[in-house]
Design a protein around this motif. Structure first.
Motif, mmCIF file in Angstrom:
data_model
loop_
_atom_site.group_PDB
_atom_site.id
_atom_site.type_symbol
_atom_site.label_atom_id
_atom_site.label_comp_id
_atom_site.label_asym_id
_atom_site.label_seq_id
_atom_site.Cartn_x
_atom_site.Cartn_y
_atom_site.Cartn_z
ATOM 1 N N UNK A 19 41.810 16.741 -35.866
ATOM 2 C CA UNK A 19 41.909 18.183 -36.089
ATOM 3 C C UNK A 19 40.553 18.872 -36.065
ATOM 4 N N UNK A 20 39.551 18.213 -36.623
ATOM 5 C CA UNK A 20 38.237 18.873 -36.642
ATOM 6 C C UNK A 20 37.164 17.824 -36.403
ATOM 7 N N UNK A 21 36.220 17.756 -37.294
ATOM 8 C CA UNK A 21 35.179 16.757 -37.145
ATOM 9 C C UNK A 21 35.602 15.428 -37.749
ATOM 10 N N UNK A 22 36.580 15.488 -38.617
ATOM 11 C CA UNK A 22 36.998 14.262 -39.292
ATOM 12 C C UNK A 22 37.779 13.366 -38.338
ATOM 13 N N UNK A 23 37.169 12.307 -37.912
ATOM 14 C CA UNK A 23 37.767 11.492 -36.858
ATOM 15 C C UNK A 23 38.791 10.504 -37.408
ATOM 16 N N UNK A 24 38.410 9.751 -38.429
ATOM 17 C CA UNK A 24 39.301 8.678 -38.876
ATOM 18 C C UNK A 24 40.254 9.157 -39.976
ATOM 19 N N UNK A 25 41.254 9.830 -39.506
ATOM 20 C CA UNK A 25 42.236 10.356 -40.456
ATOM 21 C C UNK A 25 43.175 9.253 -40.949
ATOM 22 N N UNK A 26 44.185 9.019 -40.110
ATOM 23 C CA UNK A 26 45.182 8.037 -40.473
ATOM 24 C C UNK A 26 45.348 7.124 -39.259
ATOM 25 N N UNK A 27 44.535 6.126 -39.220
ATOM 26 C CA UNK A 27 44.449 5.343 -38.002
ATOM 27 C C UNK A 27 45.740 4.577 -37.708
ATOM 28 N N UNK A 28 46.381 4.112 -38.738
ATOM 29 C CA UNK A 28 47.627 3.371 -38.517
ATOM 30 C C UNK A 28 48.681 4.249 -37.864
ATOM 31 N N UNK A 29 48.815 5.464 -38.391
ATOM 32 C CA UNK A 29 49.804 6.377 -37.806
ATOM 33 C C UNK A 29 49.415 6.742 -36.381
ATOM 34 N N UNK A 30 48.124 6.892 -36.155
ATOM 35 C CA UNK A 30 47.675 7.218 -34.803
ATOM 36 C C UNK A 30 48.017 6.104 -33.826
ATOM 37 N N UNK A 31 47.741 4.879 -34.225
ATOM 38 C CA UNK A 31 48.021 3.750 -33.333
ATOM 39 C C UNK A 31 49.505 3.699 -32.996
ATOM 40 N N UNK A 85 35.479 9.146 -28.333
ATOM 41 C CA UNK A 85 34.554 9.799 -29.265
ATOM 42 C C UNK A 85 35.141 9.912 -30.661
ATOM 43 N N UNK A 86 36.452 10.124 -30.733
ATOM 44 C CA UNK A 86 37.052 10.309 -32.048
ATOM 45 C C UNK A 86 37.275 8.981 -32.761
ATOM 46 N N UNK A 87 37.359 7.907 -31.980
ATOM 47 C CA UNK A 87 37.568 6.603 -32.606
ATOM 48 C C UNK A 87 36.257 5.965 -33.050
ATOM 49 N N UNK A 88 35.220 6.206 -32.280
ATOM 50 C CA UNK A 88 33.952 5.548 -32.583
ATOM 51 C C UNK A 88 32.860 6.561 -32.837
#
Lengths: 220, 220
Positions: free
Chosen positions: A92-104, A146-149
């Motif tokens: 959503x913004x600069x915060x990249x690692x929100x909810x990685x499990x849900x993303x995967x 970029x958002x993952x790493x």
DNA sequence: ACAGTATCTGACCGATCGGTCAGATACTGT
DNA sequence: ACAGTATCTGACCGATCGGTCAGATACTGT
């Protein structure tokens, strides 16, 4: 004679059998083009071959789609839109690692639903630079990276990400499309993919893997 | 003018500069064909394009290689021979799991050395069935699968194998060839690949990293 | 019934495809 | 010097490429 449903009905351009409403010509052409582009490549697929498979003339294909490239856009566009939405929901913004499990999970579902499209721009994206729809997809992949790493990601992390992305795309197409159902039941495939992609994107093996056991693999 | 080394010298068919011995035309053509086949696909690569890149006429290409398919055979053959040797060294008889760590290392080195060839028959192998060299490669892959897994392998194992194979092939080409050295130094890439492939081919996560007593439900 | 539109098609276009072939040129051993 | 061979090339072949266009046909609302 004329056992194929494509023969008599579609040759006239409209469905004849009133019961089963045949998909629109454009939809049918897109589905055939998708398969051919993924199987033999965009450059090696001819409009004539697509037309023949669909039971239309080449002119008809070009009536529905202004050019071969426009057909590619129509074929890949929806998948890329969906990828954009999946990414937007998790960055959503600069915060990249929100909810990685849900993303995967969302990402794997995207792969499962659009495996042929993903295969096309994973394996032919580099040679199709300049095509708008391909450039858009490449941008999204870069955004995903970029958002993952972080910027200081290690070689190890980049390799694992690449293996996850390319490996999933390859396995889904080679395994599910070409090898039929030899890979396993769809729900098992989904579960295994989520697990292996999670594992690859994590710096260490999944922490709570310990007690999961089989989950639903026994239920056929 | 004529800054390119291809221009004046090769156009005549032989190296002129006596110091740097230019590779033979056949070798040069194979190298260019390899790159093009991997980049845009076999079907989408024209002999004319190969000839132009090399600075020869199309007729010259067909003098060195009897046909486009013969060129493909010449390009892929050595890599497939090497793959066959790698496999033969680790599946001497019925005993499949000899020294899996050493095998993974040899396999990764094979991938690193022949990444473009692997990319070609990983991503285009299905659409080129019937071509002898491709069929041979597909047989070897099947043999590899059989030697790595028992007949009762799980969906999970098959997915992990597919991800390892396709993922490594994709990462090496997309990362090393297209993205330049953005992936990392070669030795780091090699180390990371060996580690991730080992991890994917193992039934459980690396034993050292966590004390998950689970063993992943595959060991039945 | 009729006009307007959507859809489909064959004929055709220049360009390019893989491949053939006769002949020019360069290199070789004698 | 000369014959034989290896290599390279342009001209040419039928087939196919993506794409255009005029016209036939089917469907639509009135």
């Amino acid at each position: 004679m004329s056992t194929s449903p494509l023969d008599a009905s579609v040759a006239q351009g409209r469905p004849i059998t009133p019961g089963s409403t045949r998909p629109s010509p454009a939809t049918e052409l897109k589905a055939i083009a998708l398969e051919q582009f993924a199987l033999v490549g965009f450059g090696a697929t001819s409009l004539q071959a697509i037309a023949d498979t669909a039971g239309y003339s080449k002119s008809s294909v070009l009536y529905h789609f202004a050019s071969k490239e426009a057909l590619l856009e129509a074929v890949l566009g929806p998948a890329i839109d969906r990828l954009g939405r999946v990414l937007a929901a998790f960055t959503p913004a600069g915060d990249a690692r929100m909810d990685r499990d849900a993303f995967v999970e969302a990402f794997v579902d995207f792969l499962l639903e659009h495996r042929l499209e993903v295969h096309i721009f994973i394996n032919q994206g580099q040679s199709m630079r300049g095509t708008p729809v391909i450039d858009r997809a490449n941008e999204l992949i870069a955004e995903l990276t970029a958002s993952l790493f972080a910027a200081d990601s290690t070689t190890q992390e980049r390799i694992r990400f690449g293996v996850a992305l390319g490996g999933a795309a390859y396995t889904l197409v080679a395994g599910m499309t070409f090898a039929g159902d030899a890979l396993g039941p769809p729900d098992e495939i989904r579960f295994a993919l989520i697990q292996v992609v999670s594992e690859l994107l994590s710096p260490a093996p999944l922490p709570r893997l310990a007690e999961t056991g089989d989950a639903d693999s026994a239920t056929g």
